[in-house]
Scaffold this active site. Structure first.
Site, PDB file in Angstrom:
ATOM      1  N   GLN A  17       1.086  -1.025  -0.265  1.00 44.72           N
ATOM      2  CA  GLN A  17      -0.066  -0.065  -0.160  1.00 44.72           C
ATOM      3  C   GLN A  17       1.026   1.065  -0.036  1.00 44.72           C
ATOM      4  O   GLN A  17       1.338   1.489   1.224  1.00 44.72           O
ATOM      5  CB  GLN A  17      -0.865   0.015   1.600  1.00 44.72           C
ATOM      6  CG  GLN A  17      -1.650   1.145   1.680  1.00 44.72           C
ATOM      7  CD  GLN A  17      -2.708   1.996   0.588  1.00 44.72           C
ATOM      8  OE1 GLN A  17      -3.136   0.847  -0.452  1.00 44.72           O
ATOM      9  NE2 GLN A  17      -2.399   3.182   0.452  1.00 44.72           N
ATOM     10  N   PRO A  55      -5.787  -2.259   4.712  1.00 47.89           N
ATOM     11  CA  PRO A  55      -6.525  -1.563   5.904  1.00 47.89           C
ATOM     12  C   PRO A  55      -7.209  -0.692   4.727  1.00 47.89           C
ATOM     13  O   PRO A  55      -8.138   0.494   5.798  1.00 47.89           O
ATOM     14  CB  PRO A  55      -5.255  -0.767   5.770  1.00 47.89           C
ATOM     15  CG  PRO A  55      -4.258  -1.076   4.798  1.00 47.89           C
ATOM     16  CD  PRO A  55      -4.560  -2.577   4.231  1.00 47.89           C
ATOM     17  N   GLY A  77     -10.981   0.787   1.967  1.00 53.38           N
ATOM     18  CA  GLY A  77     -11.370  -0.412   1.323  1.00 53.38           C
ATOM     19  C   GLY A  77     -11.219  -0.037   0.260  1.00 53.38           C
ATOM     20  O   GLY A  77     -11.555  -1.821  -0.607  1.00 53.38           O
ATOM     21  N   MET A 119      -7.501   1.100  -3.462  1.00 50.25           N
ATOM     22  CA  MET A 119      -6.391   1.255  -3.668  1.00 50.25           C
ATOM     23  C   MET A 119      -6.554   1.336  -5.158  1.00 50.25           C
ATOM     24  O   MET A 119      -6.932   0.742  -5.210  1.00 50.25           O
ATOM     25  CB  MET A 119      -5.841   0.865  -2.948  1.00 50.25           C
ATOM     26  CG  MET A 119      -4.290   1.279  -3.259  1.00 50.25           C
ATOM     27  SD  MET A 119      -4.362   3.327  -2.740  1.00 50.25           S
ATOM     28  CE  MET A 119      -3.731   4.436  -3.971  1.00 50.25           C
ATOM     29  N   GLU A 120      -6.629   3.198  -5.331  1.00 51.12           N
ATOM     30  CA  GLU A 120      -6.581   2.806  -7.111  1.00 51.12           C
ATOM     31  C   GLU A 120      -5.461   2.115  -7.923  1.00 51.12           C
ATOM     32  O   GLU A 120      -5.326   3.031  -9.262  1.00 51.12           O
ATOM     33  CB  GLU A 120      -7.089   4.368  -7.805  1.00 51.12           C
ATOM     34  CG  GLU A 120      -6.188   5.591  -7.294  1.00 51.12           C
ATOM     35  CD  GLU A 120      -6.340   5.640  -5.580  1.00 51.12           C
ATOM     36  OE1 GLU A 120      -6.399   5.168  -4.852  1.00 51.12           O
ATOM     37  OE2 GLU A 120      -6.409   7.007  -5.890  1.00 51.12           O
ATOM     38  N   HIS A 164     -15.884   4.479  -7.430  1.00 55.98           N
ATOM     39  CA  HIS A 164     -14.501   5.327  -7.029  1.00 55.98           C
ATOM     40  C   HIS A 164     -13.403   5.194  -7.605  1.00 55.98           C
ATOM     41  O   HIS A 164     -12.895   5.544  -8.273  1.00 55.98           O
ATOM     42  CB  HIS A 164     -14.196   5.123  -5.255  1.00 55.98           C
ATOM     43  CG  HIS A 164     -14.033   6.213  -4.850  1.00 55.98           C
ATOM     44  ND1 HIS A 164     -14.654   7.071  -4.624  1.00 55.98           N
ATOM     45  CD2 HIS A 164     -12.305   5.748  -4.201  1.00 55.98           C
ATOM     46  CE1 HIS A 164     -12.948   8.058  -3.610  1.00 55.98           C
ATOM     47  NE2 HIS A 164     -12.266   7.169  -3.623  1.00 55.98           N
ATOM     48  N   GLU A 165     -12.522   3.682  -7.445  1.00 60.09           N
ATOM     49  CA  GLU A 165     -11.198   3.553  -7.456  1.00 60.09           C
ATOM     50  C   GLU A 165     -11.354   3.618  -9.298  1.00 60.09           C
ATOM     51  O   GLU A 165     -10.145   3.927 -10.022  1.00 60.09           O
ATOM     52  CB  GLU A 165     -11.018   2.021  -6.949  1.00 60.09           C
ATOM     53  CG  GLU A 165     -11.220   1.562  -5.849  1.00 60.09           C
ATOM     54  CD  GLU A 165     -10.728   3.024  -4.854  1.00 60.09           C
ATOM     55  OE1 GLU A 165      -9.899   3.075  -5.233  1.00 60.09           O
ATOM     56  OE2 GLU A 165     -11.403   2.675  -3.784  1.00 60.09           O
ATOM     57  N   TYR A 188     -12.898  14.391   0.569  1.00 64.86           N
ATOM     58  CA  TYR A 188     -13.923  13.784  -0.067  1.00 64.86           C
ATOM     59  C   TYR A 188     -15.364  14.125  -0.064  1.00 64.86           C
ATOM     60  O   TYR A 188     -15.854  14.501  -0.836  1.00 64.86           O
ATOM     61  CB  TYR A 188     -14.430  12.538   0.796  1.00 64.86           C
ATOM     62  CG  TYR A 188     -13.328  11.051   0.957  1.00 64.86           C
ATOM     63  CD1 TYR A 188     -13.193  10.228  -0.367  1.00 64.86           C
ATOM     64  CD2 TYR A 188     -12.110  11.050   1.694  1.00 64.86           C
ATOM     65  CE1 TYR A 188     -12.308   9.290  -0.340  1.00 64.86           C
ATOM     66  CE2 TYR A 188     -11.304  10.898   1.427  1.00 64.86           C
ATOM     67  CZ  TYR A 188     -11.320   9.005   0.368  1.00 64.86           C
ATOM     68  OH  TYR A 188     -10.322   8.711   0.327  1.00 64.86           O
ATOM     69  N   ARG A 209     -10.116  -3.144   8.211  1.00 61.43           N
ATOM     70  CA  ARG A 209     -10.399  -2.044   7.404  1.00 61.43           C
ATOM     71  C   ARG A 209     -10.478  -0.791   8.068  1.00 61.43           C
ATOM     72  O   ARG A 209     -11.210  -1.132   9.326  1.00 61.43           O
ATOM     73  CB  ARG A 209     -11.125  -2.217   6.006  1.00 61.43           C
ATOM     74  CG  ARG A 209     -11.102  -1.369   5.824  1.00 61.43           C
ATOM     75  CD  ARG A 209     -12.890  -1.446   4.817  1.00 61.43           C
ATOM     76  NE  ARG A 209     -13.416  -0.446   4.395  1.00 61.43           N
ATOM     77  CZ  ARG A 209     -14.327  -0.266   3.741  1.00 61.43           C
ATOM     78  NH1 ARG A 209     -15.228  -1.649   3.155  1.00 61.43           N
ATOM     79  NH2 ARG A 209     -15.126   0.698   2.671  1.00 61.43           N
ATOM     80  N   LYS A 269     -11.269   2.399   7.870  1.00 55.13           N
ATOM     81  CA  LYS A 269     -12.717   2.969   8.246  1.00 55.13           C
ATOM     82  C   LYS A 269     -13.573   1.885   8.972  1.00 55.13           C
ATOM     83  O   LYS A 269     -14.186   2.924  10.149  1.00 55.13           O
ATOM     84  CB  LYS A 269     -12.955   2.629   6.681  1.00 55.13           C
ATOM     85  CG  LYS A 269     -14.159   3.334   6.908  1.00 55.13           C
ATOM     86  CD  LYS A 269     -14.966   3.376   5.831  1.00 55.13           C
ATOM     87  CE  LYS A 269     -16.585   3.740   5.658  1.00 55.13           C
ATOM     88  NZ  LYS A 269     -17.702   3.570   4.742  1.00 55.13           N
TER      89      LYS A 269
HETATM   90  N1  BES Z   1      -6.800   6.746  -2.969  1.00 55.62           N
HETATM   91  C1  BES Z   1      -7.910   6.357  -1.344  1.00 55.62           C
HETATM   92  C2  BES Z   1      -7.148   5.242  -0.773  1.00 55.62           C
HETATM   93  C3  BES Z   1      -6.213   6.305  -0.091  1.00 55.62           C
HETATM   94  C4  BES Z   1      -6.513   7.497   0.667  1.00 55.62           C
HETATM   95  C5  BES Z   1      -4.976   5.715   1.068  1.00 55.62           C
HETATM   96  C6  BES Z   1      -5.329   8.031   1.375  1.00 55.62           C
HETATM   97  C7  BES Z   1      -4.640   6.601   1.383  1.00 55.62           C
HETATM   98  C8  BES Z   1      -3.797   7.256   1.580  1.00 55.62           C
HETATM   99  C9  BES Z   1      -9.437   5.119  -2.749  1.00 55.62           C
HETATM  100  O1  BES Z   1      -9.277   5.399  -3.441  1.00 55.62           O
HETATM  101  C10 BES Z   1     -10.313   5.411  -1.478  1.00 55.62           C
HETATM  102  O2  BES Z   1     -10.250   6.524  -0.971  1.00 55.62           O
HETATM  103  N2  BES Z   1     -10.785   4.090  -0.997  1.00 55.62           N
HETATM  104  C11 BES Z   1     -11.906   4.516   0.031  1.00 55.62           C
HETATM  105  C12 BES Z   1     -13.232   4.078  -0.546  1.00 55.62           C
HETATM  106  C13 BES Z   1     -13.780   4.977  -1.265  1.00 55.62           C
HETATM  107  C14 BES Z   1     -15.287   4.442  -1.718  1.00 55.62           C
HETATM  108  C15 BES Z   1     -14.377   6.469  -0.410  1.00 55.62           C
HETATM  109  C16 BES Z   1     -11.622   3.701   1.238  1.00 55.62           C
HETATM  110  O3  BES Z   1     -10.809   2.861   1.247  1.00 55.62           O
HETATM  111  O4  BES Z   1     -12.501   4.395   2.355  1.00 55.62           O
HETATM  112 ZN    ZN Z   2     -10.622   7.416  -3.969  1.00 59.13          ZN
END
Ligand code: BES
Ligand code: ZN
Length: 635
Positions: free
Chosen positions: A167, A299, A301, A303-304, A328-329, A411, A584, A586
């Protein structure tokens, strides 16, 4: 764009790139095979999270030759960097890397020094180029490299093979790749990775050898290439016992054999999402769009990672109700990967634009009903952030120089900003603009100032009335919510809100039409319930709606948050199971915070659960939860 920032656009000859009038990057010079993307040198594009000094020397290409050593938890081998330079010192980012030698392409040793370590940024690695334009670093990553998680077989679905995933975002890749780890310094890359049989390696680029090649006793090699310049946080790897299932002409999913069927079923709409995204904002430029569903320790949801989105298995609900994550991704293939925040304090340019784009994809596939419900949930999350942080708090600015990207503001407020522009100028006009924005800035870095300048030059075009109605600077640079914010449809949850009022007025849980509700409606209901409820009332809800046993991770999470805040004992085994079953952040971090806020009762549950669960979590998750458990603020 101002004359000043134009002048600062780093297009000097040594970078072997220039910007054509249309803003397109033109290939020239030595690395004619590959594009070299410009680096911005304006003060707002200075990356304080990186030691790189691209104005002196910058990396244009990274070639990795690494062996994955599961026993030692190390990636070991070489990174060979192509460098464009006007000066003597190449400064790279590194964190915990154990470096054994640095040479030029011919094997001549180069002088180098590792500077003092900062807890977050790691150490600068300074190399005297002595005319070299290729630098080879022999190294290995540390066993506790933050970007990497080495899973034991027990932490996988199949339980028989180990697993590795990386990651990179935001500044973790420097713990396994010695390069300039800054989102404004785009690099092409290639890799040859060896892994123990029978494992498969996949990476976020063209997969050149899907079946692998023999690489000595008991090992196989996998080769990859990314010929488009990308921000280095987007270099990603996963190694494990992987199956693949095609989903359409250019999409498919990797997962462990035990998970592949459920994963593929949840992702059947992927090809339609790609078509919808292209219809909105132009061609998908990355070739394939594959995904990998990782073990539950992942960790985030999602990662793009380019050509290979990484996904948590917790998005699998059985009914595709959480596939907004995929939209989203996928959207990041434009906002984020094509046009990239030059520095992390501007991450709203990645996440806010992507969240807006995500919602447009959801609307295209499933209609305005689902899209406006999801937008309304996001609005509520934004309101919750304002309440938590304070409306005037600096952390509620989109452009947040503190760069702490942990809040949902980038976001939720970010997507409301874009929706506000859409409603002000009209959807058709805004869509045309956004599409041209991605075309004009493809493969280039972006800052808030450049975004606003581009918007003014190509959308506002001197229209004073529109300029005034948009309140652009307030949106980007001020805390709180500007008065012109586009509100979501107040009717989106009309039937839930009616039922909720009846329940709050003493109505029975059995009278709730819960089974007919969408996942978004269930979440709305659970999150809008009064935060204080009696055990009897909680029990009635739980028994009637089957909440503790919900197979939908978002619903279960929302329920557990409510239940634990009321010290509802029957939820305790379920929260322990949930916290032991996935990592995860979140979900994990807020649940521990909630428990820690519940006196001795909650602290005891939190401490005994964390003691067992912590070794199974990624550093991203432990980094946050450790602070909570020490009595800090949490995120
Ligand atoms: N790029 C992010 C993940 C991220 C953000 C990694 C900041 C490290 C630092 C990814 O696109 C993202 O936003 N994932 C969200 C899901 C989304 C539907 C809001 C997540 O992981 O919850
Ligand atoms: Zn994102």
């Amino acid at each position: 764009m101002s004359k000043r920032s134009l002048a600062f656009l780093l297009t000097a000859a040594f970078l072997t790139a220039c910007t054509a009038p249309g803003g397109e990057v033109v290939r020239t010079g030595a690395s004619a095979e590959r594009m070299t993307a410009p680096v911005l040198l304006t003060p707002d594009a200075k990356d304080v999270s990186s030691y790189a000094r691209p104005e002196i020397a910058r990396v244009t290409h990274v070639a990795l030759e690494l062996a994955a050593d599961f026993a030692a938890k190390r990636m070991a081998g070489t990174a060979t960097l192509d460098v464009a330079a006007t000066g003597e010192d190449l400064v790279l980012d590194s964190k915990g890397l154990e470096i054994s030698a640095i040479t030029d392409a011919a094997g001549r040793p180069l002088q180098w020094a590792l500077g003092g370590a900062d807890e977050e940024k790691g150490s600068p690695l300074t190399i005297k180029l002595a005319g070299a334009r290729k630098v080879r670093i022999a190294y290995r990553s540390a066993p506790n490299a933050e970007a990497l998680q080495w899973l034991t077989p027990e932490q996988t679905a199949g339980k028989r093979q180990p697993f590795l995933f990386s990651q990179g975002q935001a500044i973790l890749n420097r713990s396994w790749i010695p390069t300039q780890d800054s989102p404004g310094i785009r690099q092409t890359w290639e890799a040859r990775i060896t892994v123990p049989e029978p494992l498969t390696a996949v990476m976020s680029g063209l997969r050149l050898t899907p079946e692998g090649e023999a690489a000595g006793p008991g090992r196989r090699a996998f080769r990859f290439s990314m010929d488009k310049p990308v921000a280095p946080y987007l270099i990603a790897i996963a190694v494990g016992d992987l199956a693949f299932q095609s989903l359409g002409p250019r999409s498919g999913v990797y997962a462990e054999p035990a998970t592949i069927q459920r994963a593929a079923a949840e992702l059947v709409d992927t090809e339609k999402m790609i078509d919808a995204a292209e219809a909105l904002y132009g061609p998908y430029r990355w070739g394939r769009y594959d995904m990998i569903v990782l073990p539950p320790a992942f960790p985030y949801g999602g990662m793009e990672n380019p050509t290979l989105t990484f996904l948590t298995p917790t998005f699998i609900a059985g009914d595709r109700s959480l596939n907004g994550l995929v939209a989203h991704e996928l959207a990041h293939s434009w906002s984020g990967n094509l046009v990239t925040n030059a520095v992390w304090p501007d991450s709203w340019l990645n996440e806010g634009i992507t969240s807006y784009f995500e919602n447009r994809i959801m609307e295209a596939l499933y209609g305005t009903g689902r899209a406006s419900q999801e937008a309304t949930l996001s609005w509520a999350d934004m309101e919750a952030s304002f309440t938590e942080l304070g409306r005037d708090a600096p952390g509620t600015r989109l452009h947040d120089p503190s760069g702490a990207d942990s809040s949902g503001i980038v976001y939720d407020k970010g997507s409301v900003f874009l929706r506000t522009i859409e409603r002000t100028v009209g959807r058709e006009r805004f869509d045309r603009y956004l599409r041209s924005y991605f075309d004009r800035h493809a493969f280039q870095p972006m800052t808030s100032a450049r975004f606003l300048a581009d918007l003014r030059a190509n959308l506002v075009r001197g229209d004073r009335a529109i300029e005034e109605r948009l309140m652009l600077d307030q949106w980007v640079y001020q805390p709180g919510l500007p008065s012109n914010a586009a509100r979501p449809d107040p009717q989106a949850f009309a039937r839930v809100d009616t039922a909720l009022a009846a329940f709050n007025g003493g109505g029975a849980a059995s009278a709730l039409p819960y089974s007919g509700w969408t996942t978004a409606e269930r979440l709305r209901f659970l999150n809008a319930l009064p935060r204080e409820l009696s055990t009897a009332r909680l029990q009635e809800l739980d028994r009637t709606l089957g909440l503790t046993h919900s197979g939908n991770s978002e619903v279960l999470f929302a329920w557990l948050q409510l239940a634990l805040a009321n010290r509802y004992e029957p939820a305790v085994p379920a929260v322990e199971r949930f916290l032991m079953s996935m990592g995860r952040r979140k979900f994990v971090a807020p649940l521990f915070e909630t428990l820690m806020a519940e006196g001795d009762w909650g602290r005891r549950i939190a401490m005994r659960t964390y003691a067992k669960a912590r070794p199974t979590y990624h550093s991203v998750t432990t980094g946050t939860v450790d602070r909570t458990m020490k009595g800090g603020s949490g995120s």
